[in-house]
Design a protein around this motif. Structure first.
Motif, PDB file in Angstrom:
ATOM      1  N   LYS A   5       0.829  -1.203   0.000  1.00 24.81           N
ATOM      2  CA  LYS A   5       0.000   0.000   0.000  1.00 24.81           C
ATOM      3  C   LYS A   5       0.863   1.252   0.000  1.00 24.81           C
ATOM      4  CE  LYS A   5      -4.109  -1.929   2.269  1.00 24.81           C
ATOM      5  NZ  LYS A   5      -5.019  -1.815   3.433  1.00 24.81           N
ATOM      6  N   LYS A  65       2.113   1.863  -3.476  1.00 23.26           N
ATOM      7  CA  LYS A  65       1.058   2.410  -4.336  1.00 23.26           C
ATOM      8  C   LYS A  65       0.850   3.896  -4.065  1.00 23.26           C
ATOM      9  CE  LYS A  65      -1.570  -1.884  -5.038  1.00 23.26           C
ATOM     10  NZ  LYS A  65      -2.860  -2.572  -4.795  1.00 23.26           N
ATOM     11  N   ARG A  66       0.891   4.275  -2.785  1.00 23.10           N
ATOM     12  CA  ARG A  66       0.694   5.682  -2.445  1.00 23.10           C
ATOM     13  C   ARG A  66       1.844   6.542  -2.955  1.00 23.10           C
ATOM     14  NH1 ARG A  66      -1.970   6.139   3.646  1.00 23.10           N
ATOM     15  NH2 ARG A  66      -3.788   4.821   3.244  1.00 23.10           N
TER      16      ARG A  66
END
Length: 367
Positions: free
Chosen positions: A16, A19-20
């Motif tokens: 995550k 992705k950020r």
């Protein structure tokens, strides 16, 4: 004895996080490219490279000469808060919250649009009104407040469509066919959005009843009911009509600021040309969560300004100074509201301890 409360917040996994980071890189890169389009243009002869649209050093030297109209634009930009607060009173259910609560909620929402990524100021505006009305003992649920704001946003689109259509600088009376495509798109979208809101007002309570019969998702049930109440809160055609008139006044005020900006930059496109520029920058940034909202402002502002007859230098001046002034004015009115009402942004977001049922006055007196 104080008991430590364990931290139950979920940890951010490596996937995550990656992705950020990737999303942030894409958003920043896109923003840089869109802002750069105001100052540079691509050239393909002899290989792809970019060249300045105009002499940048002279452009920078000329910026101080525009300060006289920047001050006027500041005032018209800041007028958005009191005028929208007045208009909001017609879409809220009676008895409507105090004007001061509505004003400070709008002002803090404008602040949020400029300091919170993703243009989530309207959600902050709804949270703020919920916070203020809760303190007065007449709470309006967040979803209900958000429903009334959705009606306001739809009225903004309709008012922009009407004013652009009637503008002598627009596609119908000004003969500027470059705006026809965008105007047609908005004209198609508005009836669709109206239909979606009517359907939401009608069916959200039914969906909540269905979930209740299934015994599932009680929080979603309440949110759906509150949202439906908020959308239908205006209650009559008369109040919607008054809200629309208030919307026209608010948009006319802000667009007058853009007309002054055009005149100050040397673009004499007529008194009603400002609404064209306002419509371009508003529609360009309308969807919440746009990853390059700042870049979209520069792109849409310079595009519309050049169509109105601005040179590349004038278009860049308009984009830079109107954007900076808008941001400063909105942050100023929002920060003033935070100081006056003595609240912090984090106070407006409910935490776990804030979701517990509050003690009634009787139980407090009896303890």
């Amino acid at each position: 004895m104080n008991t430590a409360i364990p931290d139950t917040r979920p940890t951010l996994g490596l996937g995550k996080l990656a992705k950020r980071v990737a999303g942030a890189i894409v958003a920043i890169s896109l923003t840089v490219v869109l802002i750069g389009s105001a100052f540079f243009r691509p050239v393909f002869e002899g290989g792809l490279h970019v060249v300045p649209r105009f002499p940048l050093s002279q452009w920078v030297a000329d910026l101080p000469s525009h300060l006289w109209w920047v001050g006027l634009f500041f005032l018209f930009s800041a007028s958005m808060a009191p005028l929208r607060a007045f208009r909001w009173g017609f879409t809220l259910a009676k008895p409507k919250p105090r004007y001061s609560d509505r004003y400070h909620s709008v002002a803090i929402g404008l602040l949020g649009n400029n300091v919170i990524p993703g243009k989530l100021g309207e959600a902050l505006r709804a949270m703020t009104l919920t916070h203020f009305t809760k303190k007065r003992g007449k709470p309006i649920a967040f979803a209900q407040s958000l429903g009334t704001i959705l009606v306001c946003k739809l009225l903004d689109l309709v008012a922009l469509l009407v004013l652009v259509s009637l503008s002598p600088s627009g596609p119908f009376f000004g003969g500027n066919g470059n705006f026809t495509g965008g105007l047609t798109g908005v004209a198609i979208a508005v009836p669709i959005l109206i239909g979606v809101l009517f359907l939401a007002a009608k069916f959200t309570p039914r969906i909540a009843d269905w979930l209740e019969a299934k015994g599932r998702y009680p929080k979603i049930q309440k949110a759906l009911r509150d949202l439906g109440v908020g959308i239908a809160a205006s209650g009559s055609a008369k109040r919607i009509g008054l809200a629309f008139l208030g919307t026209l006044v608010a948009i006319a005020s802000v667009s007058t600021g853009y007309t002054i900006a055009l005149y100050g930059a040397g673009v004499h496109a007529g008194f009603f040309a400002g609404v064209i520029l306002l419509a371009a920058v508003t529609l360009g940034q309308s969807p919440p969560g746009v990853p390059a909202g700042l870049g979209m402002y520069y792109l849409s502002c310079t595009w519309a300004a050049r169509l109105l007859g601005a040179t590349p230098e004038q278009a860049a001046t308009l984009a830079v100074l109107t954007h900076l002034t808008t941001v400063i004015s909105h942050i100023a009115v929002g920060a003033a509201s935070l100081l006056i009402r003595r609240v912090r942004l984090r106070d407006l977001v409910p935490r776990g301890r804030d979701r517990r049922p509050a003690e009634s006055p009787e139980s407090v007196r009896g303890s």
